[in-house]
Design a protein around this motif. Structure first.
Motif, PDB file in Angstrom:
ATOM      1  N   SER A  82     106.844 -98.027 -55.891  1.00  0.00           N
ATOM      2  CA  SER A  82     106.652 -97.809 -57.331  1.00  0.00           C
ATOM      3  C   SER A  82     106.413 -96.335 -57.652  1.00  0.00           C
ATOM      4  N   LEU A  83     105.617 -95.643 -56.797  1.00  0.00           N
ATOM      5  CA  LEU A  83     105.381 -94.214 -57.011  1.00  0.00           C
ATOM      6  C   LEU A  83     106.673 -93.413 -56.900  1.00  0.00           C
ATOM      7  N   ALA A  84     107.489 -93.772 -55.944  1.00  0.00           N
ATOM      8  CA  ALA A  84     108.757 -93.059 -55.778  1.00  0.00           C
ATOM      9  C   ALA A  84     109.642 -93.262 -57.007  1.00  0.00           C
ATOM     10  N   GLY A  85     109.690 -94.521 -57.528  1.00  0.00           N
ATOM     11  CA  GLY A  85     110.517 -94.775 -58.711  1.00  0.00           C
ATOM     12  C   GLY A  85     109.996 -94.043 -59.938  1.00  0.00           C
ATOM     13  N   SER A  86     108.638 -94.035 -60.112  1.00  0.00           N
ATOM     14  CA  SER A  86     108.063 -93.344 -61.287  1.00  0.00           C
ATOM     15  C   SER A  86     108.292 -91.850 -61.220  1.00  0.00           C
ATOM     16  N   THR A  87     108.139 -91.286 -60.042  1.00  0.00           N
ATOM     17  CA  THR A  87     108.356 -89.840 -59.909  1.00  0.00           C
ATOM     18  C   THR A  87     109.795 -89.482 -60.212  1.00  0.00           C
ATOM     19  N   SER A  88     110.700 -90.335 -59.770  1.00  0.00           N
ATOM     20  CA  SER A  88     112.114 -90.029 -60.031  1.00  0.00           C
ATOM     21  C   SER A  88     112.418 -90.128 -61.523  1.00  0.00           C
ATOM     22  N   SER A  89     111.866 -91.203 -62.196  1.00  0.00           N
ATOM     23  CA  SER A  89     112.123 -91.349 -63.641  1.00  0.00           C
ATOM     24  C   SER A  89     111.467 -90.228 -64.434  1.00  0.00           C
ATOM     25  N   SER A  90     110.197 -89.871 -64.050  1.00  0.00           N
ATOM     26  CA  SER A  90     109.511 -88.787 -64.765  1.00  0.00           C
ATOM     27  C   SER A  90     110.222 -87.462 -64.566  1.00  0.00           C
TER      28      SER A  90
ATOM     29  N   ALA B 272     113.161 -87.485 -66.846  1.00  0.00           N
ATOM     30  CA  ALA B 272     112.761 -87.270 -68.244  1.00  0.00           C
ATOM     31  C   ALA B 272     112.389 -85.814 -68.482  1.00  0.00           C
ATOM     32  N   ASP B 273     111.665 -85.225 -67.521  1.00  0.00           N
ATOM     33  CA  ASP B 273     111.298 -83.810 -67.658  1.00  0.00           C
ATOM     34  C   ASP B 273     112.530 -82.922 -67.701  1.00  0.00           C
ATOM     35  N   GLN B 274     113.503 -83.236 -66.886  1.00  0.00           N
ATOM     36  CA  GLN B 274     114.721 -82.436 -66.888  1.00  0.00           C
ATOM     37  C   GLN B 274     115.447 -82.533 -68.224  1.00  0.00           C
TER      38      GLN B 274
ATOM     39  N   CYS C 217     116.813 -80.005 -73.497  1.00  0.00           N
ATOM     40  CA  CYS C 217     116.765 -79.976 -74.973  1.00  0.00           C
ATOM     41  C   CYS C 217     116.075 -78.713 -75.477  1.00  0.00           C
ATOM     42  N   ARG C 218     114.983 -78.344 -74.829  1.00  0.00           N
ATOM     43  CA  ARG C 218     114.273 -77.127 -75.234  1.00  0.00           C
ATOM     44  C   ARG C 218     115.130 -75.885 -75.040  1.00  0.00           C
ATOM     45  N   ILE C 219     115.843 -75.847 -73.939  1.00  0.00           N
ATOM     46  CA  ILE C 219     116.702 -74.680 -73.684  1.00  0.00           C
ATOM     47  C   ILE C 219     117.786 -74.572 -74.761  1.00  0.00           C
ATOM     48  N   LYS C 220     118.354 -75.734 -75.148  1.00  0.00           N
ATOM     49  CA  LYS C 220     119.385 -75.697 -76.186  1.00  0.00           C
ATOM     50  C   LYS C 220     118.815 -75.220 -77.521  1.00  0.00           C
ATOM     51  N   SER C 221     117.613 -75.737 -77.867  1.00  0.00           N
ATOM     52  CA  SER C 221     117.003 -75.304 -79.136  1.00  0.00           C
ATOM     53  C   SER C 221     116.694 -73.815 -79.118  1.00  0.00           C
ATOM     54  N   LEU C 222     116.228 -73.307 -77.979  1.00  0.00           N
ATOM     55  CA  LEU C 222     115.947 -71.875 -77.870  1.00  0.00           C
ATOM     56  C   LEU C 222     117.225 -71.044 -77.996  1.00  0.00           C
ATOM     57  N   GLU C 223     118.300 -71.542 -77.437  1.00  0.00           N
ATOM     58  CA  GLU C 223     119.566 -70.812 -77.559  1.00  0.00           C
ATOM     59  C   GLU C 223     120.021 -70.747 -79.016  1.00  0.00           C
TER      60      GLU C 223
END
Length: 277
Positions: free
Chosen positions: A59-67, A70-72, A77-83
């Motif tokens: 479960s920890l491995a799956g959550s870390t991969s999903s998080s 999501a972080d990526q 999105c932030r990089i696009k808005s900054l551009e």
């Protein structure tokens, strides 16, 4: 002899080692079975713990991969808005530079142009010509000087009797208007609230008749109010009555004099309270 025969026939004491061995084996069996059951229970618990650990790790491995995914995505999105914001800022800066360059050009053009706003010399007055030669025209005195001279002529330093008479008439008229206005204004009437204590002769005095006699006193500026009977002692009661009077028309002396005229009912009259309104 009998004791020896009994011991000879009874074999329990001779077989004691056998019984001890049997008892030892019985307890060994009992201990062995409980130990096996304990081992089996312990093994099952350990297996459950191992499975739980595996599940937690998965479960920890799956959550870390999903998080991490999501972080990526959020980072992208932030990089696009900054551009986009950077592009808009670049556009604003370019516009400001263009406007500044236009202003500089206009300033330079204004600095180079000659001073056209300098006042032109006043046109000289037309000079008549006579036989080809100019004749100088005489200038008259300024209009302002003529007006000042006229004003000086109009000033009367000593004054006249007509002006004094008009001022006196105006003063008298204003005084008369003020007096009329003051007379029309209603004057403030001073009033007082008086509380009287009217005492009878004894307890057999008719207090209703006494109050009727007191209220029969009438005068301009006198207004009777509420009344009540106040015990004095030995069954005697006094009449306590209120009234409102105008100070300029009615006084306490007049009230006492008029009320004490009813000698059959009234013994004395006292002022219990006196307040200005």
């Amino acid at each position: 002899m009998s004791t020896a025969n009994f011991l000879a026939q009874d074999k329990i004491w001779f077989d004691k080692p056998r019984y001890d061995e049997a008892e030892r084996r019985f307890y060994e069996r009992m201990n062995g079975s409980s130990q096996t059951t304990q081992d089996v229970g312990a093994n099952s618990i350990l297996q459950d713990i191992a499975r739980a650990r595996e599940n937690i790790q998965k479960s920890l491995a799956g959550s870390t991969s999903s998080s991490s995914a999501a972080d990526q995505g959020e980072l992208i999105c932030r990089i696009k808005s900054l551009e986009l914001e950077n592009q808009s800022l670049h556009k604003v800066v370019d516009d400001l530079r263009a406007a500044l360059s236009k202003l500089e050009c206009r300033v330079t053009v204004l600095e180079k142009s000659p001073a056209a706003a300098s006042p032109a010399p006043a046109a000289a007055p037309s000079v008549p010509y006579t036989n080809g030669t100019t004749v100088q025209q005489k200038t008259s005195a300024p209009v302002k000087e003529q007006e000042e001279e006229e004003d000086d002529d109009e000033i009367d330093l000593f004054g006249s009797d007509d002006d004094d008479e008009e001022a006196e008439k105006l003063k008298e008229q204003r005084l008369k208007e003020y007096a009329e206005k003051k007379a029309k204004k209603p004057a403030l009437i001073a009033k007082s609230s008086i509380l009287l204590d009217v005492k009878p002769w004894d307890d057999e005095t008719d207090m209703a008749k006494l109050e009727e006699c007191v209220r029969s006193v009438q005068a301009d500026g006198l207004l009777w109010g509420t009344s009540k009977l106040v015990p004095v002692g030995y069954g005697i009661k006094k009449l306590q009555i209120a009234c409102v009077v105008e100070d300029d028309k009615v006084g306490t002396d007049i009230l006492e004099e008029e009320i004490t005229k009813f000698e059959d009912y009234v013994q004395s009259v006292d002022v219990a309270a006196f307040n200005k309104i």
